[in-house]
Motif scaffolding. Structure first.
Motif, PDB file in Angstrom:
ATOM      1  N   ALA A 123       0.827  -1.193   0.000  1.00 41.01           N
ATOM      2  CA  ALA A 123       0.000   0.000   0.000  1.00 41.01           C
ATOM      3  C   ALA A 123       0.866   1.248   0.000  1.00 41.01           C
ATOM      4  N   ALA A 124       0.303   2.338  -0.517  1.00 36.93           N
ATOM      5  CA  ALA A 124       1.027   3.606  -0.546  1.00 36.93           C
ATOM      6  C   ALA A 124       1.202   4.137   0.870  1.00 36.93           C
TER       7      ALA A 124
ATOM      8  N   GLN B  75       6.060   2.929  10.304  1.00 38.94           N
ATOM      9  CA  GLN B  75       4.707   2.542   9.935  1.00 38.94           C
ATOM     10  C   GLN B  75       3.909   2.123  11.158  1.00 38.94           C
TER      11      GLN B  75
ATOM     12  N   TYR C  44      -2.990   6.643  14.070  1.00 41.49           N
ATOM     13  CA  TYR C  44      -4.221   6.667  13.277  1.00 41.49           C
ATOM     14  C   TYR C  44      -5.327   5.893  13.983  1.00 41.49           C
TER      15      TYR C  44
ATOM     16  N   TRP D 214      -2.205   1.265   4.493  1.00 40.74           N
ATOM     17  CA  TRP D 214      -0.841   1.310   5.052  1.00 40.74           C
ATOM     18  C   TRP D 214      -0.882   1.563   6.551  1.00 40.74           C
TER      19      TRP D 214
ATOM     20  N   SER E  89      -1.578   5.809   3.335  1.00 38.18           N
ATOM     21  CA  SER E  89      -2.928   5.445   2.932  1.00 38.18           C
ATOM     22  C   SER E  89      -3.588   4.697   4.079  1.00 38.18           C
ATOM     23  N   ARG E  90      -4.909   4.532   4.002  1.00 38.08           N
ATOM     24  CA  ARG E  90      -5.629   3.857   5.074  1.00 38.08           C
ATOM     25  C   ARG E  90      -5.145   2.426   5.251  1.00 38.08           C
TER      26      ARG E  90
END
Length: 301
Positions: free
Chosen positions: A3-4, A21, A28, A10, A7-8
């Motif tokens: 995933a980028a 990450q 998040y 990621w 992004s959600r």
């Protein structure tokens, strides 16, 4: 295919590929938990609105807050004066915006002063123990033995009335709860295996406290600071009301109530509007603090 970044997918990955990450994923998830609390979100929105209104007061104000117009004194709300005028014909709406700069600025100044002091004292007392713990905690007990407002009044009386004196006085009375909280957290953290491992590889006590103990105390401290902002606002407004905080003609909320209290029965809007501002700001910080406690405090999960 990965995933980028940011992004959600990621952020919510169950197998983060790096510490970065994983850290952003925890943040998040905390935001998602906070967002599910409508009262906390309402508190956050109100706090942001108040802060933005204070920052951009020169752009939002319709009048100069210090200009007197005795011909229009004590006028009710109108198109020319959205919240009416005070006993000297000054625009209440404009003074409310500029008063937010002073009141909220005092709150931010107090937090910047007391949070690091309380964190350092609590961490040192909890990690060092022994004679240092006894000395630092007895000093803390002395400050906790007096009501905050009474002790702040004594400090301001020893200095001189004014915004700077009020900030110093509130800061001198506000740090003990943070020290107590940091000490309690440190007593638990210093017994953990990873702290023992860090000490075995030769890390100094200063490095252990600054790099490994203090960051672990930060979530609880942030929650406490947010919840304590309401009482700091009330203390600052109380000092202004008693004539020991911001001095007229400065448009501080507590000072505005003090100078207009004799009009509370006839021209009620003059003292009531800054009182409502104090109430809304205090309630918003309490709601925000409750939401942060639910997210950051492990005991609440």
């Amino acid at each position: 295919m990965s995933a980028a970044p940011f992004s959600r997918a990621w952020l919510l990955s169950n197998a983060p590929a790096s510490r970065r990450q994983a850290a952003w994923g925890r943040r998040y998830q905390g935001w998602l938990a906070f967002r599910r609390n409508p009262l906390a979100m309402a508190g956050l929105i109100v706090v942001l609105v108040l802060l933005l209104a204070a920052i951009f007061a020169p752009l939002l104000a319709t009048h100069d807050p210090g200009v007197q117009d005795l011909a229009n004194r004590l006028q009710p709300a109108s198109a020319a004066h959205w919240l009416g005028t005070d006993e000297l014909g000054r625009d209440v709406y404009s003074r409310l915006l500029y008063g937010g700069r002073i009141t909220l600025g005092m709150v931010v100044s107090v937090v910047i002063l007391v949070a690091p002091v309380g964190l350092v004292i609590g961490c040192v007392a909890g990690y060092a123990g022994g004679i240092w713990d006894r000395i630092l905690m007895r000093v803390t007990d002395v400050f906790l033995a007096f009501p905050r407002l009474i002790l702040a009044l004594a400090f301001v009386a020893a200095l001189k009335p004014g915004v700077e004196s009020a900030v110093i006085a509130i800061a001198l009375t506000a740090w003990p709860p943070y020290a107590r909280l940091a000490r309690a957290e440190t007593l638990t953290i210093r017994r953990t295996d990873y702290v023992a491992a860090i000490r075995l590889i030769g890390a100094s006590p200063t490095r252990v406290i600054l790099r490994h103990v203090a960051p672990m105390c930060m979530p609880s401290l942030v929650v406490r600071v947010t919840l304590d902002m309401a009482s700091i606002i009330l203390t600052a407004a109380g000092l202004g009301f008693l004539g020991l905080g911001a001095q007229p003609p400065l448009p501080e909320w507590g000072t505005m109530i003090a100078t207009a209290r004799r009009f509370v029965l006839e021209q009620w809007w003059v003292p009531v509007i800054p009182g409502v501002a104090i109430f809304v700001a205090s309630l918003a910080f309490n709601l925000l603090g409750d939401g942060l406690r639910d997210v950051l405090d492990p005991k609440q999960r």
